[in-house]
Design an enzyme around this catalytic site. Structure first.
Site, PDB file in Angstrom:
ATOM      1  N   ASP A 273       0.876  -1.180   0.000  1.00  0.00           N
ATOM      2  CA  ASP A 273       0.000   0.000   0.000  1.00  0.00           C
ATOM      3  C   ASP A 273       0.906   1.221   0.000  1.00  0.00           C
ATOM      4  O   ASP A 273       1.504   1.565   1.020  1.00  0.00           O
ATOM      5  CB  ASP A 273      -0.902  -0.013   1.243  1.00  0.00           C
ATOM      6  CG  ASP A 273      -1.691   1.283   1.408  1.00  0.00           C
ATOM      7  OD1 ASP A 273      -1.827   2.033   0.413  1.00  0.00           O
ATOM      8  OD2 ASP A 273      -2.166   1.546   2.534  1.00  0.00           O
TER       9      ASP A 273
ATOM     10  N   LYS B  21       2.202  11.103  -3.606  1.00  0.00           N
ATOM     11  CA  LYS B  21       1.086  10.433  -4.288  1.00  0.00           C
ATOM     12  C   LYS B  21       0.063  11.431  -4.831  1.00  0.00           C
ATOM     13  O   LYS B  21      -0.645  11.152  -5.792  1.00  0.00           O
ATOM     14  CB  LYS B  21       0.424   9.471  -3.298  1.00  0.00           C
ATOM     15  CG  LYS B  21      -0.663   8.576  -3.869  1.00  0.00           C
ATOM     16  CD  LYS B  21      -1.093   7.604  -2.783  1.00  0.00           C
ATOM     17  CE  LYS B  21      -2.237   6.737  -3.213  1.00  0.00           C
ATOM     18  NZ  LYS B  21      -2.593   5.770  -2.143  1.00  0.00           N
TER      19      LYS B  21
ATOM     20  N   GLU C 165      -7.679   0.241  -3.746  1.00  0.00           N
ATOM     21  CA  GLU C 165      -7.488   0.204  -2.296  1.00  0.00           C
ATOM     22  C   GLU C 165      -8.739  -0.229  -1.523  1.00  0.00           C
ATOM     23  O   GLU C 165      -8.649  -1.074  -0.627  1.00  0.00           O
ATOM     24  CB  GLU C 165      -6.982   1.564  -1.818  1.00  0.00           C
ATOM     25  CG  GLU C 165      -5.529   1.821  -2.251  1.00  0.00           C
ATOM     26  CD  GLU C 165      -5.096   3.267  -2.112  1.00  0.00           C
ATOM     27  OE1 GLU C 165      -5.898   4.083  -1.607  1.00  0.00           O
ATOM     28  OE2 GLU C 165      -3.964   3.585  -2.511  1.00  0.00           O
TER      29      GLU C 165
ATOM     30  N   ASP D 279     -12.952   5.020   2.236  1.00  0.00           N
ATOM     31  CA  ASP D 279     -11.484   5.109   2.306  1.00  0.00           C
ATOM     32  C   ASP D 279     -11.041   6.569   2.211  1.00  0.00           C
ATOM     33  O   ASP D 279     -11.006   7.155   1.134  1.00  0.00           O
ATOM     34  CB  ASP D 279     -10.891   4.289   1.157  1.00  0.00           C
ATOM     35  CG  ASP D 279      -9.363   4.255   1.190  1.00  0.00           C
ATOM     36  OD1 ASP D 279      -8.761   4.953   2.029  1.00  0.00           O
ATOM     37  OD2 ASP D 279      -8.777   3.530   0.365  1.00  0.00           O
TER      38      ASP D 279
END
Length: 531
Positions: free
Chosen positions: A8, A70, A171, A193
């Site tokens: 992850d 990211k 994810e 999420d």
């Protein structure tokens, strides 16, 4: 059999896991922590620091410490999101020749892919140290709403790190795998999420070992960083109000950022938090300090709109699934931001049931990726089948800069679909196929993925030739497009590589440089400061 790790790669923290005895196990980093800050720093002596070590010296070296990588991977420099991002960071961004975002550190230009690869290489080294063997293969997760540019850029980062990515999974889907592994009941699940930089909502149906994604929605620029920014603004505004001074010094801003992050975390467990920042500014009258108290109630008022901003995406995902909130049996919270009490309350009120909290929200995604590796290696005793969807529509540009969708968002993948088109001019010998991704009616408002030409069409009046355009999406969500003139049989196809991003030549140069550096430094000066 070689181990396949699950990774992850997060905005704030990253995590790596592996399957052990049919169960996912989070691998600790070299300091013994289960997560590693997604931070990379370059010192004036030429050392590269990663994770906690990089984070600890961020205050004294803010312009050379990269975080929230990211958030910019696969993004264009001149986008509105990057313009806003630039206002809040101490390090410098610059524009690549193709318009992509790049970092400028110590007179060097580094792509987000290369910066991400440094973190991935460290996670790989941690796994190798833990397992006592070489690791070359991985499953990697991405936000469900990452577009093709961002997915490909993430795979490029892994390639630079010396990893072969066997599967890219979303994810929220990964988190649901981790939750549902030992669950024997059939259920409809909502995975909410909220990570450091991105937000996703996925609706899944679990039935007899089949994980069926019904729909997904989200925002790739909504996350914990935005909550941190609200606290930063509050601290700066309060200081200006009391002292009539704007804080612009990069070192001071980095200190405020760290204080904001710590305060946010503390307010998830306490009702108030003290902010103490001595010597934050120096004036002719002397040094100035910040000493304030922020309450949980104040924080909730200043960030309530950010939580509410996520709810229309939940509405959209439920609508696409043809479900209502009351149809959901279980809610899984993923990402560090979901520890916030306000967020938990709002999600509880929305679904009228308590979310599940028995799995660490910062580890569950990596655990799910490890489970996916077990599925690939046939280590799972029970049948597990993962059916995912494409998060964004795909199509081509048509006449008058229009956009025709060929594959609609939330279509099950892998999938193949063909649509017929024709020419718009008499005796047209070639057609340009402009591949797009998005939901807007005009081509210019969508994401350009690729452009190619189909040539050698037989001359004919406009509207007569039949051009079949076929889209194929694999299980990673990556796209292949072909165009075929049905009268001549001539065909042109393209494996869609982003129209932006690293070229094959650039990628190979970076890989070779990374290999040389690794040979020279071994593990290097990373994370715990020990080779």
């Amino acid at each position: 059999m070689e181990h396949i790790i699950g990774i992850d790669l997060g905005t704030t923290n990253s995590c790596v896991a592996v399957m052990e005895s049919s169960l996912p196990k989070v691998i600790p980093n070299l300091e013994g922590f289960t997560t590693t800050p997604s931070v990379v720093s370059f010192t004036t002596t030429g050392k590269m620091l990663i994770g906690n070590t990089a984070l600890r010296q961020a205050v004294t070296n803010p312009e050379n410490t990269l975080y929230a990588i990211k958030r910019v991977i696969g993004k264009k420099y001149k986008s509105e999101e990057i313009e806003e991002f630039k206002k809040r960071i101490p390090f410098k961004l610059t524009e690549a020749e193709n318009g992509d975002v790049m970092f400028e550190v110590q007179s060097k230009v580094i792509s987000p892919q290369e910066a991400s690869s440094i973190i991935l290489r460290y996670l790989k080294d941690c796994a190798q140290s833990y397992l006592g063997e070489k690791v070359t293969k991985a499953i990697i997760t991405v936000p469900a709403h990452f577009n093709d540019h961002q997915r490909q850029a993430t795979k490029d980062a892994a390639k630079i790190a010396g990893l072969e990515i066997l599967r890219v999974i979303n994810e929220p889907t990964s988190a649901c795998l981790a939750h549902g592994l030992n669950s024997k009941r059939n259920s409809k699940v909502a995975v909410y999420d909220m990570g450091g930089g991105t937000f996703d909502i996925s609706i899944l149906e679990i039935e007899e070992g089949v994980f069926n994604v019904l729909a997904t929605s989200g925002n790739t620029f909504l996350g914990g960083e935005d909550f941190d920014n609200r606290i930063m603004d509050w601290i700066k505004d309060d200081f200006k109000k009391k002292n009539n001074i704007d804080i612009t010094d990069r070192l001071a801003l980095q200190r405020i950022k760290e204080a904001a992050e710590n305060t946010k975390r503390e307010l998830s467990f306490s009702t108030k938090s003290e902010i103490n920042l001595p010597f934050i500014s120096s004036q002719k009258s002397g040094s100035m300090h910040i000493k304030e108290t922020l309450t949980r109630n104040q924080l909730e008022k200043m960030t309530e709109d950010l939580v509410k901003k996520s709810l229309p995406y939940v509405d959209e995902a439920l609508g696409s699934s043809h479900l209502k909130s009351g149809d959901i049996d279980e809610i899984i919270l993923v990402g560090g931001q979901t520890r916030m009490p306000l967020l938990k309350r709002m999600i509880t009120d929305y679904f009228q049931k308590q979310p599940i909290e028995h799995i660490n929200p910062e580890e569950i995604v990596a655990m799910g990726a490890a489970i996916q590796s077990g599925i690939i290696q046939k280590k799972m005793s029970d049948l597990i089948l993962l059916l995912d969807v494409t998060p964004l529509s795909l199509g081509i540009e048509t006449e008058n800069k229009g956009y025709t969708k060929i594959i609609e968002k939330n279509t099950k993948i892998p999938t193949t679909k063909t649509m017929s088109f024709t020419t718009v001019e008499d005796n047209q010998r070639r057609v340009k196929i402009h591949v797009l991704q998005g939901e807007n009616e005009k081509s210019e408002d969508n994401i350009s993925l690729a452009v190619f030409n189909l040539v050698g069409i037989d001359p004919a009046p406009a509207g007569i030739p039949q051009i079949d355009v076929t889209f194929k999406i694999n299980s990673d969500g990556l796209v292949q497009v072909s165009a075929k003139d049905m009268s001549t049989g001539k065909e042109q196809r393209i494996e869609v590589k982003p129209s932006s991003g690293l070229s094959a030549e650039e990628l190979n140069k970076i890989i070779k440089r990374a290999e040389r550096e690794q040979e020279r430094d071994g593990l290097g000066e990373i994370d715990n400061g020990k080779a």
